[in-house]
Design an enzyme around this catalytic site. Structure first.
Site, PDB file in Angstrom:
ATOM      1  N   LYS A  65       0.816  -1.227   0.000  1.00  0.00           N
ATOM      2  CA  LYS A  65       0.000   0.000   0.000  1.00  0.00           C
ATOM      3  C   LYS A  65       0.846   1.272   0.000  1.00  0.00           C
ATOM      4  CE  LYS A  65      -4.075  -2.112   2.048  1.00  0.00           C
ATOM      5  NZ  LYS A  65      -4.998  -2.184   3.187  1.00  0.00           N
ATOM      6  N   ASP A 101     -10.069   2.318   2.553  1.00  0.00           N
ATOM      7  CA  ASP A 101     -10.112   1.501   3.779  1.00  0.00           C
ATOM      8  C   ASP A 101     -10.874   2.198   4.903  1.00  0.00           C
ATOM      9  OD1 ASP A 101      -8.774  -0.697   2.826  1.00  0.00           O
ATOM     10  OD2 ASP A 101      -6.809  -0.033   3.526  1.00  0.00           O
TER      11      ASP A 101
HETATM   12  P1  ATR Z   1      -0.252  -3.459   7.248  1.00  0.00           P
HETATM   13  O1  ATR Z   1      -0.298  -2.963   5.837  1.00  0.00           O
HETATM   14  O2  ATR Z   1      -1.106  -4.657   7.494  1.00  0.00           O
HETATM   15  O3  ATR Z   1      -0.509  -2.381   8.245  1.00  0.00           O
HETATM   16  P2  ATR Z   1       2.517  -3.183   7.924  1.00  0.00           P
HETATM   17  O4  ATR Z   1       2.581  -1.866   7.243  1.00  0.00           O
HETATM   18  O5  ATR Z   1       3.646  -4.159   7.767  1.00  0.00           O
HETATM   19  O6  ATR Z   1       1.242  -4.003   7.472  1.00  0.00           O
HETATM   20  O7  ATR Z   1       2.268  -2.903   9.477  1.00  0.00           O
HETATM   21  C1  ATR Z   1       2.153  -3.946  10.407  1.00  0.00           C
HETATM   22  C2  ATR Z   1       1.780  -3.346  11.750  1.00  0.00           C
HETATM   23  O8  ATR Z   1       1.608  -4.389  12.712  1.00  0.00           O
HETATM   24  C3  ATR Z   1       2.841  -2.427  12.324  1.00  0.00           C
HETATM   25  O9  ATR Z   1       2.207  -1.440  13.088  1.00  0.00           O
HETATM   26  C4  ATR Z   1       3.635  -3.406  13.214  1.00  0.00           C
HETATM   27  O10 ATR Z   1       4.377  -2.782  14.230  1.00  0.00           O
HETATM   28  P3  ATR Z   1       5.872  -2.213  13.920  1.00  0.00           P
HETATM   29  O11 ATR Z   1       5.671  -0.925  13.179  1.00  0.00           O
HETATM   30  O12 ATR Z   1       6.482  -2.045  15.241  1.00  0.00           O
HETATM   31  O13 ATR Z   1       6.549  -3.269  13.065  1.00  0.00           O
HETATM   32  C5  ATR Z   1       2.516  -4.187  13.795  1.00  0.00           C
HETATM   33  N1  ATR Z   1       2.909  -5.497  14.336  1.00  0.00           N
HETATM   34  C6  ATR Z   1       3.257  -6.598  13.630  1.00  0.00           C
HETATM   35  N2  ATR Z   1       3.510  -7.640  14.468  1.00  0.00           N
HETATM   36  C7  ATR Z   1       3.299  -7.167  15.733  1.00  0.00           C
HETATM   37  C8  ATR Z   1       3.398  -7.763  17.038  1.00  0.00           C
HETATM   38  N3  ATR Z   1       3.744  -9.036  17.214  1.00  0.00           N
HETATM   39  N4  ATR Z   1       3.105  -6.971  18.106  1.00  0.00           N
HETATM   40  C9  ATR Z   1       2.737  -5.693  17.941  1.00  0.00           C
HETATM   41  N5  ATR Z   1       2.646  -5.074  16.738  1.00  0.00           N
HETATM   42  C10 ATR Z   1       2.914  -5.808  15.647  1.00  0.00           C
END
Ligand code: ATR
Length: 279
Positions: A65, A101
Site C-alpha cells: 500500500k 479503507d
Molecule cells: P499493514 O499494511 O497490514 O498495516 P505493515 O505496514 O507491515 O502491514 O504494518 C504492520 C503493523 O503491525 C505495524 O504497526 C507493526 O508494528 P511495527 O511498526 O512495530 O513493526 C505491527 N505489528 C506486527 N507484528 C506485531 C506484534 N507481534 N506486536 C505488535 N505489533 C505488531
C-alpha cells in the site's frame, strides 16, 4: 471487457475477486477482476505491465500500500494523509490513487453495526499501512480522541504528525498500555499473528462497559484479538469482513460510478466465516 486486478501477497486466498464479480453481476457490468501476486519492490513494474495489457484499475493490499502511494501521479486527499493507497484508477495513462479503507471501516461500524463513533475515545493499535488507511476516517467520523500505540514508537509518531490534529490524535508507548486508561473503541490494525508471530498480549484495563473491539483482519488472523475481546466480556466485537466488503464497494464506485448493495455479498462471505460476536 474492462480489466481490474488485486495486487498483493498470497492473493489466491483473497475474497476480493468474488466480491467484485458479485458487484459486477448486480450492476450488469462486464469486467474481469483477478488476483496477482507481486514480490516486494516489484509493484511499479507490475502496474505498468498491467496498464499495457489493458488494466483500468487496481486494488493493492499487503505489503504494497505504501509502494502504491509512491507509484501514483495524482492522489486523493485521504490517500495523501494516509500515505497509503489501496485503490488505483488509470487516467490518461497515469495512476490516480485513493484509499477506501477508512471509509469502508466507518461505513461498516456505523451502518452494519450501528456504532456511533462520535465523542468516543479510540485506541488504534498499529501504525502500518492498515492503520494509516483508517486513521483519517476515524477522525472525520468524530471520535473525540485517537490514541495511536505502535510497537515501534517512531511509526506511531509519524502517523500522528501526518494527521495534523495534535489535540485529538496523539501517541503513547506500547509498554504503557496498562496505564493509559480505558476506551470506547479498541482497533487492532497490527499484523500480529499474520506471519506466525506471537499474538498480542493486551490488558483488560483498556476496556470499559461500552468498549467495542474491532479487528481490521478477518479469518484466522483475527482469532486471538477477538478471543481477547470475548474474554474481556465485550458485547460489541467486529472483525474485518464487513470493512473488506465496504472498501471494495467504495473502489467499485470509483471505477464504475455505481454503488453496489453490499448486504447480500457480506451475507454470502459470512456463511464461511462465523460471526465473531456470537462465536
Ligand atoms: P499493514 O499494511 O497490514 O498495516 P505493515 O505496514 O507491515 O502491514 O504494518 C504492520 C503493523 O503491525 C505495524 O504497526 C507493526 O508494528 P511495527 O511498526 O512495530 O513493526 C505491527 N505489528 C506486527 N507484528 C506485531 C506484534 N507481534 N506486536 C505488535 N505489533 C505488531
Amino acid at each position: 471487457m474492462s480489466r481490474y486486478a488485486l495486487f498483493g501477497r498470497s492473493v489466491a486466498k483473497s475474497p476480493s475477486p468474488q466480491i467484485h464479480a458479485a458487484f459486477a453481476r448486480q450492476a450488469g457490468i462486464a469486467m474481469e477482476y483477478v488476483g496477482l501476486d507481486v514480490e516486494p519492490g516489484a509493484l511499479p513494474a507490475a502496474l505498468d505491465a498491467f496498464a499495457a495489457r489493458g488494466g483500468r484499475g487496481a486494488n493493492v493490499t499487503v505489503p504494497h500500500k505504501q509502494a502504491a502511494f509512491a507509484a501514483c501521479t495524482r492522489l486523493s486527499a485521504r490517500a495523501r494523509t494516509a500515505g497509503a493507497v489501496n485503490t488505483l484508477r488509470l487516467e490518461e495513462g497515469q495512476w490516480y490513487g485513493d484509499n477506501t479503507d477508512g471509509a469502508g471501516l466507518v461505513r461498516d461500524l456505523t451502518g452494519r453495526h450501528s456504532l456511533d463513533l462520535r465523542g468516543r475515545r479510540a485506541l488504534l493499535l498499529g501504525a502500518g499501512g492498515a492503520a494509516r488507511g483508517v486513521a483519517p476516517a476515524l477522525l472525520e467520523a468524530g471520535v473525540r480522541e485517537l490514541v495511536i500505540v505502535n510497537r515501534s514508537p517512531e511509526r506511531a509518531d509519524a502517523l500522528a504528525d501526518a494527521l495534523g490534529e495534535p489535540g485529538r490524535a496523539h501517541t503513547r508507548y506500547w509498554e504503557d498500555l496498562a496505564g493509559i486508561g480505558d476506551f470506547e473503541l479498541v482497533i487492532n490494525a497490527t499484523s500480529a499473528g499474520r506471519d506466525a508471530g506471537a499474538p498480542l498480549s493486551l490488558p483488560f484495563a483498556l476496556c470499559n462497559d461500552m468498549t467495542g473491539a474491532v479487528d481490521l483482519n478477518y479469518g484466522e488472523v483475527a482469532i486471538p484479538f477477538l478471543a481477547w475481546a470475548r474474554a474481556a466480556g465485550l458485547r460489541t466485537i467486529v472483525d474485518g469482513l464487513g470493512m473488506l466488503v465496504e472498501q471494495a464497494a467504495e473502489s467499485f464506485e470509483i471505477w464504475h460510478g455505481v454503488r453496489p448493495d453490499t448486504d447480500p455479498v457480506y451475507a454470502l462471505l459470512r456463511e464461511g466465516a462465523p460471526e465473531p460476536a456470537t462465536a
